[in-house]
Design an enzyme around this catalytic site. Structure first.
Site, PDB file in Angstrom:
ATOM      1  N   ASP A  65      -7.042   2.568   1.583  1.00 39.89           N
ATOM      2  CA  ASP A  65      -8.125   1.763   2.175  1.00 39.89           C
ATOM      3  C   ASP A  65      -9.352   2.618   2.468  1.00 39.89           C
ATOM      4  OD1 ASP A  65      -6.580  -0.530   2.014  1.00 39.89           O
ATOM      5  OD2 ASP A  65      -6.021  -0.527   4.123  1.00 39.89           O
ATOM      6  N   GLY A 110       3.908   1.603   1.036  1.00 43.44           N
ATOM      7  CA  GLY A 110       4.377   0.236   1.215  1.00 43.44           C
ATOM      8  C   GLY A 110       3.319  -0.732   0.735  1.00 43.44           C
ATOM      9  N   GLY A 111       3.689  -1.978   0.664  1.00 46.71           N
ATOM     10  CA  GLY A 111       2.752  -3.002   0.221  1.00 46.71           C
ATOM     11  C   GLY A 111       1.707  -3.307   1.270  1.00 46.71           C
ATOM     12  N   SER A 112       0.728  -4.073   0.865  1.00 43.39           N
ATOM     13  CA  SER A 112      -0.324  -4.526   1.769  1.00 43.39           C
ATOM     14  C   SER A 112       0.304  -5.273   2.953  1.00 43.39           C
ATOM     15  CB  SER A 112      -1.254  -5.473   0.990  1.00 43.39           C
ATOM     16  OG  SER A 112      -2.255  -5.983   1.823  1.00 43.39           O
ATOM     17  N   SER A 113      -0.206  -5.028   4.135  1.00 38.44           N
ATOM     18  CA  SER A 113       0.217  -5.699   5.372  1.00 38.44           C
ATOM     19  C   SER A 113       1.641  -5.356   5.805  1.00 38.44           C
ATOM     20  CB  SER A 113       0.048  -7.225   5.253  1.00 38.44           C
ATOM     21  OG  SER A 113      -1.307  -7.550   5.017  1.00 38.44           O
ATOM     22  N   LYS A 160       1.693   0.111   7.427  1.00 39.96           N
ATOM     23  CA  LYS A 160       1.472   1.540   7.190  1.00 39.96           C
ATOM     24  C   LYS A 160       0.346   2.121   8.037  1.00 39.96           C
ATOM     25  CE  LYS A 160       0.393   0.952   3.008  1.00 39.96           C
ATOM     26  NZ  LYS A 160       0.235  -0.486   3.218  1.00 39.96           N
TER      27      LYS A 160
END
Length: 185
Positions: A41, A14-17, A20
């Site tokens: 990350d 999924g995208g950032s924020s 996940k």
């Protein structure tokens, strides 16, 4: 769990924020056995200056886009080869990913894991909600969440999807765990 849904690796993309990392941690608590969680990350944090050095090979564009150098991609291959070895040796992994190249990136990652049984979970979140979350976190690049909210899902083929826009992280983790426990036959 049915052998049909007893993966060695669960990939949350999924995208950032989008939630996940929080879903990964929640899954560690509710899935049977011990699961290790790693992700993009974790990899970036291991790079020079936590990825904020020109030597890291990551360029954060003003619009929230991300450009990766050939050197970054080569080291990323080493990272995934190591994770694949861990899974092959018997470790259960949850990978918290932002697959920027969508379906092509999924195939690249899948090929690095060979015969390891992987399940793919799409973690969706409305762009405006992800952007709002991003604004509350000092470790985020402005615009990245909105840019990635939809683009990371292009061409992806998921086994299951959750949406964190209006559902709690705990509910989403329980949805994934419940889906894994279903007997498809």
């Amino acid at each position: 769990m049915s052998s049909e849904r007893n993966p060695q690796v669960i990939v949350l993309n999924g995208g950032s924020s989008s939630g996940k990392s929080s879903i990964s941690r929640a899954l560690q608590e509710i899935l049977p056995g011990l699961w290790l969680t790693f992700g993009v990350d974790t990899f970036i944090e291991a790079l020079p200056n936590g990825g904020d050095s020109p030597r890291a090979g990551i360029i954060y564009e003003r619009d929230g886009g991300v450009t990766l150098s050939a050197e970054y991609r080569a080291l990323e291959r080493c990272w995934y080869t190591g994770l694949s070895s861990m899974a092959t040796a018997g470790a259960h992994l949850i990978l918290d990913e932002v697959i920027l190249s969508g379906g092509a990136g999924q195939e690249r990652l899948r090929s690095m894991f060979g015969d390891v049984f992987m399940m793919w979970v799409g973690v969706r979140c409305a762009p405006e909600v992800a952007a709002s979350r991003e604004a509350q976190r000092p470790d985020r690049v402005e615009g990245m969440a909105r840019e990635q909210a939809l683009s990371v899902h292009n061409g992806m083929v998921y086994d299951f999807e959750v949406n964190t826009t209006n559902r709690s992280i705990n509910d989403c983790a329980h949805d994934v765990a419940g889906w894994l426990a279903l007997d498809p036959g």
